[in-house]
Design an enzyme around this catalytic site. Sequence first.
Site, PDB file in Angstrom:
ATOM      1  N   TRP A 172       0.959  -1.166   0.025  1.00  0.00           N
ATOM      2  CA  TRP A 172       0.002  -0.135   0.096  1.00  0.00           C
ATOM      3  C   TRP A 172       0.958   1.346  -0.003  1.00  0.00           C
ATOM      4  CZ3 TRP A 172      -5.066  -0.434  -1.090  1.00  0.00           C
ATOM      5  CH2 TRP A 172      -5.859   0.697  -0.824  1.00  0.00           C
ATOM      6  N   CYS A 192       3.513   2.513   5.262  1.00  0.00           N
ATOM      7  CA  CYS A 192       3.003   3.958   5.142  1.00  0.00           C
ATOM      8  C   CYS A 192       1.453   3.992   5.203  1.00  0.00           C
ATOM      9  CB  CYS A 192       3.582   4.523   3.825  1.00  0.00           C
ATOM     10  SG  CYS A 192       3.104   6.542   3.591  1.00  0.00           S
ATOM     11  N   VAL A 193       0.950   4.400   6.256  1.00  0.00           N
ATOM     12  CA  VAL A 193      -0.307   5.016   6.312  1.00  0.00           C
ATOM     13  C   VAL A 193      -0.660   6.413   6.588  1.00  0.00           C
ATOM     14  CG1 VAL A 193      -2.387   4.457   7.711  1.00  0.00           C
ATOM     15  CG2 VAL A 193      -0.652   3.138   7.791  1.00  0.00           C
ATOM     16  N   ILE A 194      -1.286   7.049   5.571  1.00  0.00           N
ATOM     17  CA  ILE A 194      -1.703   8.525   5.285  1.00  0.00           C
ATOM     18  C   ILE A 194      -3.043   8.590   6.080  1.00  0.00           C
ATOM     19  CG2 ILE A 194      -1.877  10.290   3.596  1.00  0.00           C
ATOM     20  CD1 ILE A 194       0.148   8.947   1.912  1.00  0.00           C
ATOM     21  N   THR A 248       0.029  -2.326   5.701  1.00  0.00           N
ATOM     22  CA  THR A 248       0.952  -2.176   7.021  1.00  0.00           C
ATOM     23  C   THR A 248       0.501  -2.902   8.131  1.00  0.00           C
ATOM     24  OG1 THR A 248       1.617   0.134   6.557  1.00  0.00           O
ATOM     25  CG2 THR A 248       1.276  -0.108   8.576  1.00  0.00           C
ATOM     26  N   GLU A 250     -10.049  10.512   5.964  1.00  0.00           N
ATOM     27  CA  GLU A 250     -11.006  11.121   6.587  1.00  0.00           C
ATOM     28  C   GLU A 250     -11.784  10.150   7.926  1.00  0.00           C
ATOM     29  OE1 GLU A 250     -13.853  11.842   3.487  1.00  0.00           O
ATOM     30  OE2 GLU A 250     -12.448  13.436   2.362  1.00  0.00           O
ATOM     31  N   THR A 251     -11.194   9.137   7.963  1.00  0.00           N
ATOM     32  CA  THR A 251     -12.019   8.285   9.141  1.00  0.00           C
ATOM     33  C   THR A 251     -10.913   8.130  10.048  1.00  0.00           C
ATOM     34  OG1 THR A 251     -11.385   6.238   8.081  1.00  0.00           O
ATOM     35  CG2 THR A 251     -13.584   7.312   7.325  1.00  0.00           C
ATOM     36  N   ARG A 285       9.502  12.168   3.600  1.00  0.00           N
ATOM     37  CA  ARG A 285      10.228  11.582   4.525  1.00  0.00           C
ATOM     38  C   ARG A 285      10.714  10.087   3.868  1.00  0.00           C
ATOM     39  NH1 ARG A 285       7.317  14.857   6.675  1.00  0.00           N
ATOM     40  NH2 ARG A 285       7.567  15.531   8.831  1.00  0.00           N
ATOM     41  N   HIS A 320      -9.976   4.993  10.441  1.00  0.00           N
ATOM     42  CA  HIS A 320      -9.074   3.695   9.949  1.00  0.00           C
ATOM     43  C   HIS A 320      -7.722   3.934  10.346  1.00  0.00           C
ATOM     44  CE1 HIS A 320      -8.577   0.223   7.602  1.00  0.00           C
ATOM     45  NE2 HIS A 320      -7.545   0.927   6.847  1.00  0.00           N
TER      46      HIS A 320
END
Length: 164
Positions: free
Chosen positions: A30, A89-91, A64, A94-95, A136, A97
């Site tokens: 992801w 990587c978790v961006i 992830t 809007e929730t 990063r 999650h």
Amino acid sequence: MNQGHDLSHITYEGSGNHASTQVVIAVSKWNTQITEALFQGALRVLEEAGIPASQIIRWDVPGTYELPTAAKMAMVNRPNIDGVICLGCVIQGETRHFDFICQAAAQGIMQVSLDHAKPVIFGVLTPDTDQQALDRAGGKYGNKGEEAAVAFLDMVDVHRMAKS
């Protein structure tokens, strides 16, 4: 450059011989542009430290959230490895999650490390925006994959020292 955010100037300064070091790098599929850059940064550092390419094992995982499971599989099924580097990587979206994935990954990765008394490195970006992630992953704040690899090498040295 803001040195407060860029730790990639930190290099491995240990005296350990890593010619026999074996590592699994679990890479989230992801946000591939980001995780591939993190992987390339980690790979550079590990190879510069003398780890042969044949002893750097890459495992691609769906996301992830799956990194802790991959780390556990590596520890159980490859008992001779020195540890695992988890890259993801978790961006922020809007929730909520984002919160659940990041918390589960962080706790899971730490638990695997504690359970096996070997380094399992948290190389997961948790930015608010795509641009922060890019900054990063080889951008203006360095490459956090490089930092994860340095942490891995330092912890392998600590592990070896603790065993002697």
